[in-house]
Design a protein around this motif. Structure first.
Motif, short mmCIF file in Angstrom:
data_model
loop_
_atom_site.label_atom_id
_atom_site.label_comp_id
_atom_site.label_asym_id
_atom_site.label_seq_id
_atom_site.Cartn_x
_atom_site.Cartn_y
_atom_site.Cartn_z
N SER A 88 0.81 -1.22 0.00
CA SER A 88 0.00 0.00 0.00
C SER A 88 0.83 1.27 0.00
CB SER A 88 -0.95 0.00 1.21
OG SER A 88 -0.23 -0.04 2.43
N LEU A 89 1.97 1.26 0.69
CA LEU A 89 2.82 2.44 0.75
C LEU A 89 3.42 2.73 -0.63
CD1 LEU A 89 3.97 4.59 2.68
CD2 LEU A 89 5.89 3.04 3.10
N ALA A 90 3.95 1.70 -1.27
CA ALA A 90 4.51 1.87 -2.60
C ALA A 90 3.43 2.22 -3.62
CB ALA A 90 5.23 0.59 -3.02
N LEU A 91 2.27 1.59 -3.49
CA LEU A 91 1.18 1.84 -4.43
C LEU A 91 0.71 3.29 -4.36
CD1 LEU A 91 -0.82 0.73 -6.50
CD2 LEU A 91 -2.32 0.08 -4.60
N TRP A 92 0.67 3.84 -3.15
CA TRP A 92 0.27 5.24 -2.98
C TRP A 92 1.14 6.16 -3.83
CZ3 TRP A 92 3.64 8.68 -0.34
CH2 TRP A 92 3.13 9.98 -0.20
N LEU A 93 2.46 5.94 -3.79
CA LEU A 93 3.36 6.78 -4.56
C LEU A 93 3.25 6.51 -6.05
CD1 LEU A 93 5.62 8.81 -4.88
CD2 LEU A 93 7.26 7.00 -4.29
N VAL A 94 3.20 5.24 -6.42
CA VAL A 94 3.11 4.89 -7.84
C VAL A 94 1.88 5.51 -8.49
CG1 VAL A 94 2.65 2.97 -9.43
CG2 VAL A 94 4.51 2.81 -7.77
N GLU A 95 0.76 5.50 -7.79
CA GLU A 95 -0.46 6.08 -8.36
C GLU A 95 -0.31 7.57 -8.59
OE1 GLU A 95 -3.17 4.53 -9.57
OE2 GLU A 95 -1.92 2.76 -9.26
N HIS A 96 0.39 8.25 -7.71
CA HIS A 96 0.65 9.67 -7.93
C HIS A 96 1.53 9.88 -9.16
CE1 HIS A 96 -1.19 11.89 -4.63
NE2 HIS A 96 -0.85 10.92 -3.80
N ILE A 97 2.54 9.05 -9.31
CA ILE A 97 3.45 9.18 -10.45
C ILE A 97 2.73 8.88 -11.76
CG2 ILE A 97 5.52 8.20 -11.53
CD1 ILE A 97 6.68 7.89 -8.72
N ARG A 98 1.89 7.86 -11.76
CA ARG A 98 1.15 7.51 -12.97
C ARG A 98 0.14 8.59 -13.34
NH1 ARG A 98 -1.37 1.64 -12.68
NH2 ARG A 98 -1.61 2.04 -14.91
N ALA A 99 -0.35 9.32 -12.37
CA ALA A 99 -1.37 10.32 -12.63
C ALA A 99 -0.81 11.57 -13.31
CB ALA A 99 -2.06 10.72 -11.33
N GLU A 100 0.50 11.76 -13.26
CA GLU A 100 1.09 12.93 -13.89
C GLU A 100 1.11 12.77 -15.41
OE1 GLU A 100 2.06 15.79 -12.63
OE2 GLU A 100 1.48 15.18 -10.60
N ARG A 101 0.72 13.81 -16.11
CA ARG A 101 0.69 13.75 -17.57
C ARG A 101 2.08 13.69 -18.17
NH1 ARG A 101 -4.14 18.04 -19.30
NH2 ARG A 101 -5.83 16.95 -18.20
#
Length: 223
Positions: free
Chosen positions: A73-86
Motif C-alpha cells: 500500500s505504501l509503494a502503491l500510494w506513490l506509484v499512483e501519484h506518479i502515474r497520474a502525472e501527464r
C-alpha cells in the motif's frame, strides 16, 4: 513481474533519520521526509516499477508500464501519484512532494500495522491539542539498523547488500556522517565511498538529488 521488495529499506531509513540513540541525533522533520522519500523511491527502482532516466540534463522518474503496480500500500500510494502525472517529473520534484506529503507519518503508520511501531497520543504543551507520535515497539529493533551499518563499515564487509550500500549513502546524504564514522578506522569512510560508487546509476542519481535537497534545506533554514 519482478518480486515486490519488502519495505525494509524505507523502514530502515525512518529509523536512521527520525530516532535518537546514545550517539546519533535525529534529523530535522524536512530532512527526515527527504530521506524516507529517497528510500521509498529506491525500493521502487530496485523492483523495476520506477525508472530513472536523463532528459536534457534532468533526471526524470516514470512508471514502467510493463509491470503491474506494486501490491504494497505504501509503494502503491506513490506509484499512483506518479502515474497520474501527464508528464514525467524530476527526482527532485518527487523528493519535495514526499517530504511535503508527510511520508514519515505514512511510513510509521505502515510499520504500526505490522507491529513494528506503536502509535501514541499526547497533549501538546504549546497548542493544548492532542497530537500523535510513533515509537518503535522494541528498543533493540530501533537501534539495529544504524549499528548494522557501523559494523559493516568497520569490518569492510565484502558481502554488503545493495540496500545497505544505499543506506550508507543515504546516511551521509542526510548529514549523519559524523555519528556513522565516530571512532571507526579511517578506512571506513573510504570503504563506504567505494560501496556507494558501485551502486547502479539510478540509485546514485537518487542519492545525489537527496544530498542536494538536504544542502538546500540547510541554506534556506529548513524552508
Amino acid at each position: 513481474m519482478p518480486d515486490v521488495p519488502s519495505t525494509r529499506l524505507v523502514y530502515d531509513a525512518l529509523l536512521i533519520t527520525s530516532l535518537d540513540d546514545a550517539y546519533k541525533p535525529a534529523t530535522g522533520p524536512r530532512v527526515t521526509g527527504l530521506g524516507i522519500g529517497a528510500a521509498l523511491l529506491a525500493e521502487l527502482v530496485l523492483s523495476q516499477h520506477l525508472v530513472v532516466w536523463a532528459a536534457k540534463g534532468v533526471d526524470l522518474l516514470c512508471f514502467d508500464e510493463r509491470f503491474r503496480p506494486p501490491e504494497d500500500s505504501l509503494a502503491l500510494w506513490l506509484v499512483e501519484h506518479i502515474r497520474a502525472e501527464r508528464t514525467s517529473l524530476g527526482v527532485r520534484d518527487w523528493l519535495e512532494f514526499l517530504s511535503a506529503a508527510d511520508v514519515y507519518t505514512k511510513t510509521a503508520e505502515h510499520m504500526a500495522m505490522l507491529g513494528l511501531m506503536v502509535r501514541h497520543e499526547y497533549r501538546s504543551r504549546w497548542s493544548r491539542r492532542v497530537e500523535s507520535g510513533y515509537e518503535p515497539s522494541d528498543a533493540l529493533f530501533a537501534n539495529a539498523v544504524f549499528s548494522r551499518l557501523r559494523r559493516t563499515v568497520s569490518l569492510a564487509d565484502r558481502q554488503i547488500t545493495v540496500e545497505d550500500a544505499y543506506l550508507l549513502g543515504l546516511t551521509e546524504a542526510v548529514g549523519l556522517s559524523k555519528p556513522l564514522y565516530y571512532q571507526l578506522p579511517s578506512g571506513a569512510r573510504v570503504y563506504a565511498g567505494k560501496q556507494r560508487q558501485s551502486l547502479p546509476a539510478p540509485l546514485r542519481a537518487l542519492l545525489a538529488h537527496l544530498a542536494a535537497a538536504v544542502a538546500d534545506t540547510a541554506i534556506t533554514g529548513g524552508r
